[in-house]
Design a protein around this motif. Structure first.
Motif, PDB file in Angstrom:
ATOM      1  N   LYS A   1     -13.343 -51.813  41.432  1.00  0.00           N
ATOM      2  CA  LYS A   1     -13.821 -50.643  42.167  1.00  0.00           C
ATOM      3  C   LYS A   1     -13.788 -50.961  43.658  1.00  0.00           C
ATOM      4  O   LYS A   1     -14.003 -52.101  44.063  1.00  0.00           O
ATOM      5  CB  LYS A   1     -15.243 -50.282  41.740  1.00  0.00           C
ATOM      6  N   GLY A   2     -13.547 -49.917  44.458  1.00  0.00           N
ATOM      7  CA  GLY A   2     -13.467 -50.185  45.879  1.00  0.00           C
ATOM      8  C   GLY A   2     -13.175 -48.960  46.715  1.00  0.00           C
ATOM      9  O   GLY A   2     -13.638 -47.858  46.396  1.00  0.00           O
ATOM     10  N   LEU A   3     -12.365 -49.152  47.741  1.00  0.00           N
ATOM     11  CA  LEU A   3     -12.094 -48.106  48.717  1.00  0.00           C
ATOM     12  C   LEU A   3     -10.618 -48.156  49.091  1.00  0.00           C
ATOM     13  O   LEU A   3     -10.032 -49.238  49.230  1.00  0.00           O
ATOM     14  CB  LEU A   3     -12.956 -48.333  49.964  1.00  0.00           C
ATOM     15  N   GLN A   4     -10.006 -46.980  49.256  1.00  0.00           N
ATOM     16  CA  GLN A   4      -8.606 -46.880  49.661  1.00  0.00           C
ATOM     17  C   GLN A   4      -8.513 -46.128  50.978  1.00  0.00           C
ATOM     18  O   GLN A   4      -9.143 -45.079  51.145  1.00  0.00           O
ATOM     19  CB  GLN A   4      -7.785 -46.170  48.578  1.00  0.00           C
ATOM     20  N   VAL A   5      -7.729 -46.678  51.906  1.00  0.00           N
ATOM     21  CA  VAL A   5      -7.577 -46.081  53.227  1.00  0.00           C
ATOM     22  C   VAL A   5      -6.109 -45.710  53.437  1.00  0.00           C
ATOM     23  O   VAL A   5      -5.223 -46.575  53.396  1.00  0.00           O
ATOM     24  CB  VAL A   5      -8.037 -47.041  54.346  1.00  0.00           C
ATOM     25  N   PHE A   6      -5.848 -44.432  53.652  1.00  0.00           N
ATOM     26  CA  PHE A   6      -4.512 -43.928  53.973  1.00  0.00           C
ATOM     27  C   PHE A   6      -4.490 -43.687  55.484  1.00  0.00           C
ATOM     28  O   PHE A   6      -5.170 -42.779  55.974  1.00  0.00           O
ATOM     29  CB  PHE A   6      -4.239 -42.627  53.219  1.00  0.00           C
ATOM     30  N   HIS A   7      -3.715 -44.457  56.203  1.00  0.00           N
ATOM     31  CA  HIS A   7      -3.905 -44.506  57.654  1.00  0.00           C
ATOM     32  C   HIS A   7      -2.654 -44.180  58.462  1.00  0.00           C
ATOM     33  O   HIS A   7      -2.650 -44.355  59.684  1.00  0.00           O
ATOM     34  CB  HIS A   7      -4.413 -45.901  58.049  1.00  0.00           C
ATOM     35  N   ASN A   8      -1.567 -43.733  57.812  1.00  0.00           N
ATOM     36  CA  ASN A   8      -0.367 -43.379  58.568  1.00  0.00           C
ATOM     37  C   ASN A   8       0.288 -42.155  57.939  1.00  0.00           C
ATOM     38  O   ASN A   8      -0.214 -41.576  56.979  1.00  0.00           O
ATOM     39  CB  ASN A   8       0.596 -44.560  58.647  1.00  0.00           C
ATOM     40  N   ARG A   9       1.442 -41.767  58.487  1.00  0.00           N
ATOM     41  CA  ARG A   9       2.108 -40.546  58.033  1.00  0.00           C
ATOM     42  C   ARG A   9       2.419 -40.582  56.543  1.00  0.00           C
ATOM     43  O   ARG A   9       2.138 -39.633  55.801  1.00  0.00           O
ATOM     44  CB  ARG A   9       3.411 -40.353  58.818  1.00  0.00           C
ATOM     45  N   ASP A  10       3.026 -41.680  56.083  1.00  0.00           N
ATOM     46  CA  ASP A  10       3.413 -41.749  54.681  1.00  0.00           C
ATOM     47  C   ASP A  10       2.196 -41.788  53.766  1.00  0.00           C
ATOM     48  O   ASP A  10       2.236 -41.257  52.650  1.00  0.00           O
ATOM     49  CB  ASP A  10       4.300 -42.979  54.438  1.00  0.00           C
ATOM     50  N   GLY A  11       1.114 -42.417  54.212  1.00  0.00           N
ATOM     51  CA  GLY A  11      -0.099 -42.432  53.412  1.00  0.00           C
ATOM     52  C   GLY A  11      -0.730 -41.058  53.297  1.00  0.00           C
ATOM     53  O   GLY A  11      -1.142 -40.635  52.211  1.00  0.00           O
ATOM     54  N   ILE A  12      -0.807 -40.356  54.433  1.00  0.00           N
ATOM     55  CA  ILE A  12      -1.409 -39.012  54.419  1.00  0.00           C
ATOM     56  C   ILE A  12      -0.527 -38.038  53.636  1.00  0.00           C
ATOM     57  O   ILE A  12      -1.033 -37.181  52.894  1.00  0.00           O
ATOM     58  CB  ILE A  12      -1.655 -38.528  55.865  1.00  0.00           C
ATOM     59  N   ASN A  13       0.796 -38.177  53.745  1.00  0.00           N
ATOM     60  CA  ASN A  13       1.691 -37.348  52.932  1.00  0.00           C
ATOM     61  C   ASN A  13       1.495 -37.623  51.443  1.00  0.00           C
ATOM     62  O   ASN A  13       1.582 -36.716  50.616  1.00  0.00           O
ATOM     63  CB  ASN A  13       3.155 -37.613  53.312  1.00  0.00           C
ATOM     64  N   TYR A  14       1.238 -38.868  51.104  1.00  0.00           N
ATOM     65  CA  TYR A  14       0.982 -39.229  49.694  1.00  0.00           C
ATOM     66  C   TYR A  14      -0.235 -38.469  49.171  1.00  0.00           C
ATOM     67  O   TYR A  14      -0.208 -37.911  48.077  1.00  0.00           O
ATOM     68  CB  TYR A  14       0.773 -40.733  49.591  1.00  0.00           C
ATOM     69  N   VAL A  15      -1.315 -38.448  49.951  1.00  0.00           N
ATOM     70  CA  VAL A  15      -2.514 -37.714  49.540  1.00  0.00           C
ATOM     71  C   VAL A  15      -2.197 -36.225  49.409  1.00  0.00           C
ATOM     72  O   VAL A  15      -2.594 -35.570  48.436  1.00  0.00           O
ATOM     73  CB  VAL A  15      -3.659 -37.930  50.545  1.00  0.00           C
ATOM     74  N   HIS A  16      -1.471 -35.683  50.387  1.00  0.00           N
ATOM     75  CA  HIS A  16      -1.072 -34.270  50.335  1.00  0.00           C
ATOM     76  C   HIS A  16      -0.318 -33.976  49.038  1.00  0.00           C
ATOM     77  O   HIS A  16      -0.591 -32.981  48.346  1.00  0.00           O
ATOM     78  CB  HIS A  16      -0.184 -33.947  51.536  1.00  0.00           C
ATOM     79  N   ASP A  17       0.619 -34.863  48.666  1.00  0.00           N
ATOM     80  CA  ASP A  17       1.443 -34.628  47.487  1.00  0.00           C
ATOM     81  C   ASP A  17       0.639 -34.770  46.200  1.00  0.00           C
ATOM     82  O   ASP A  17       0.829 -34.000  45.254  1.00  0.00           O
ATOM     83  CB  ASP A  17       2.625 -35.597  47.481  1.00  0.00           C
ATOM     84  N   ILE A  18      -0.248 -35.744  46.160  1.00  0.00           N
ATOM     85  CA  ILE A  18      -1.095 -35.914  44.973  1.00  0.00           C
ATOM     86  C   ILE A  18      -1.926 -34.659  44.731  1.00  0.00           C
ATOM     87  O   ILE A  18      -2.108 -34.215  43.594  1.00  0.00           O
ATOM     88  CB  ILE A  18      -2.026 -37.135  45.147  1.00  0.00           C
ATOM     89  N   LEU A  19      -2.430 -34.067  45.813  1.00  0.00           N
ATOM     90  CA  LEU A  19      -3.301 -32.900  45.683  1.00  0.00           C
ATOM     91  C   LEU A  19      -2.537 -31.615  45.392  1.00  0.00           C
ATOM     92  O   LEU A  19      -3.097 -30.670  44.838  1.00  0.00           O
ATOM     93  CB  LEU A  19      -4.128 -32.722  46.969  1.00  0.00           C
ATOM     94  N   SER A  20      -1.261 -31.561  45.767  1.00  0.00           N
ATOM     95  CA  SER A  20      -0.531 -30.291  45.688  1.00  0.00           C
ATOM     96  C   SER A  20       0.592 -30.277  44.660  1.00  0.00           C
ATOM     97  O   SER A  20       1.223 -29.244  44.448  1.00  0.00           O
ATOM     98  CB  SER A  20       0.053 -29.952  47.074  1.00  0.00           C
ATOM     99  N   THR A  21       0.855 -31.405  44.006  1.00  0.00           N
ATOM    100  CA  THR A  21       1.989 -31.501  43.098  1.00  0.00           C
ATOM    101  C   THR A  21       1.526 -31.524  41.653  1.00  0.00           C
ATOM    102  O   THR A  21       0.576 -32.221  41.315  1.00  0.00           O
ATOM    103  CB  THR A  21       2.812 -32.769  43.405  1.00  0.00           C
ATOM    104  N   THR A  22       2.216 -30.786  40.815  1.00  0.00           N
ATOM    105  CA  THR A  22       1.858 -30.743  39.395  1.00  0.00           C
ATOM    106  C   THR A  22       2.732 -31.665  38.552  1.00  0.00           C
ATOM    107  O   THR A  22       2.332 -32.046  37.456  1.00  0.00           O
ATOM    108  CB  THR A  22       1.985 -29.309  38.852  1.00  0.00           C
ATOM    109  N   ASP A  23       3.908 -32.014  39.028  1.00  0.00           N
ATOM    110  CA  ASP A  23       4.825 -32.863  38.272  1.00  0.00           C
ATOM    111  C   ASP A  23       4.400 -34.321  38.425  1.00  0.00           C
ATOM    112  O   ASP A  23       4.468 -34.891  39.508  1.00  0.00           O
ATOM    113  CB  ASP A  23       6.253 -32.667  38.777  1.00  0.00           C
ATOM    114  N   GLU A  24       3.978 -34.956  37.338  1.00  0.00           N
ATOM    115  CA  GLU A  24       3.393 -36.293  37.426  1.00  0.00           C
ATOM    116  C   GLU A  24       4.389 -37.346  37.888  1.00  0.00           C
ATOM    117  O   GLU A  24       3.988 -38.400  38.403  1.00  0.00           O
ATOM    118  CB  GLU A  24       2.808 -36.706  36.083  1.00  0.00           C
TER     119      GLU A  24
END
Length: 370
Positions: free
Chosen positions: A55-78
């Motif tokens: 257990k812990g903490l994840q930090v998304f701190h650049n463009r590719d990291g923030i895009n990853y979060v965007h895609d996880i939240l908005s994409t339905t295809d696993e």
């Protein structure tokens, strides 16, 4: 402070998080969107399960990291978004029984002895690569965010929990020098950050400008695969081309640093266009490849769009990716072994009954995995 001091600050905060049960109260769906005194943005989420029971903490701190979060939240295809897309720093408490030899090497560097439960290991994820361990400057960076959360959450705990229960995020800013912060609770801001579009590839345009076009759409679907090359740690990128009207499909792969995609994708496209023809439209689900190709496709009068969900490719790609997960278990392999495995699955897809073929030859395929 030295990086070891920064590491110790993170560990101290994690002990506090654990006592307050934050690792159980919060999940990866609860988002802290944080802006520091220099205007740098980051997304922080708690992790309740990682590499087993860590257990812990994840930090998304650049463009590719923030895009990853965007895609996880908005994409339905696993299979559209995988760990290969991720840029982030992950700090976790691991139990002694779950530590790997590499974890222990990291702990030794941090001058830490193994404990029964609270072994703090900090990983580094980079898009297109297998995970490694955080560098000294990254430990310092995540330390500042963790220390901030350790101040913010206890002061705002009831409001934070209420916001997450109502599917809002915590949008916070802090000034480390002034020891000040502000905090609001609202829906998540729009996150996507498109890369800069590459110039027109004039040589490619001249090669194809007089060719006839097919009256059909071509989908380009990509997915990082759950295996990495020994030595480099590079994850292969699967590229699936699907022509809608004819049903023609081609599977290609790129085993290279993402920075080199711009030098490779045109060679692949040349093979596809030579064999099948030029489509009237291309729908691309890879943000980087879209930005590499879009100006050149415009110049060729090929309509093109970026769509992260690319369901036309889901069935065939999920077959390859899911079976590679089963066979490789996210391991390191020699490049030649990976190519052999690719070829096996590509041949399987060409069979009329793919799944039956895979089942019949399962023992043969097992020999490809070391």
């Amino acid at each position: 402070m030295s990086f070891i001091d920064d590491y110790k600050e993170i560990r101290k905060c994690f002990i506090s998080f654990k006592k307050r049960q934050y690792f159980d109260i919060f999940s990866s769906a609860d988002i802290f969107y944080v802006i520091d005194s220099f205007g740098k943005k980051a997304i922080l989420t708690f992790i309740d399960q990682f590499f087993g029971d860590a257990k812990g903490l994840q930090v998304f701190h650049n463009r590719d990291g923030i895009n990853y979060v965007h895609d996880i939240l908005s994409t339905t295809d696993e299979y559209s978004v995988t760990v290969g897309d991720c840029d982030s720093i992950v700090a976790v408490f691991k139990e002694k029984k779950d530590l790997t030899d590499e974890d222990i090497t990291f702990l030794n560097k941090m001058e830490q002895k193994k404990t029964l439960e609270n072994n703090l290991v900090i990983y580094r994820f980079k898009k297109g690569y297998r995970h490694t361990y955080a560098k000294n400057n990254e430990i310092k960076m995540i330390s500042e965010y963790v220390v901030f959360l350790n101040s913010l959450i206890p002061n705002e705990e009831l409001s934070v929990i209420e916001a997450f229960n109502e599917n809002r995020c915590v949008l916070a800013s802090f000034n480390k020098e002034r020891l000040e912060y502000s905090c609001i609770y609202r829906s998540l801001p729009y996150l996507e950050i498109m890369p800069k579009r590459s110039p027109i590839n004039s040589e490619f345009v001249n090669e194809y400008k007089d060719h006839l076009y097919l009256n059909e759409d071509c989908y380009l679907f990509t997915s990082y695969l759950p295996v990495a090359v020994k030595g480099s740690g590079i994850r292969p990128l699967l590229c699936y081309f699907y022509f809608v009207e004819t049903g023609a499909m081609e599977l290609k792969y790129i085993i290279s640093d993402p920075k080199d995609y711009k030098n490779i994708i045109y060679g692949i496209l040349d093979e596809i266009f030579t064999k099948i023809g030029l489509p009237a439209k291309m729908i691309i689900n890879n943000r980087d490849l879209y930005c590499i190709l879009t100006k050149t496709l415009d110049e060729l009068n090929i309509e093109n769009t970026f769509e992260r969900d690319n369901l036309k490719g889901e069935e065939d790609v999920s077959f390859v990716v899911s079976n590679m997960y089963q066979k490789t278990q996210d391991t390191l392999m020699e490049e030649e072994e990976i190519i052999s495995m690719f070829n096996f699955f590509f041949q399987a897809l060409e069979k009329e009954d793919t799944m039956e073929y895979l089942s019949d030859d399962a023992d043969e395929n097992d020999s490809l995995v070391s």
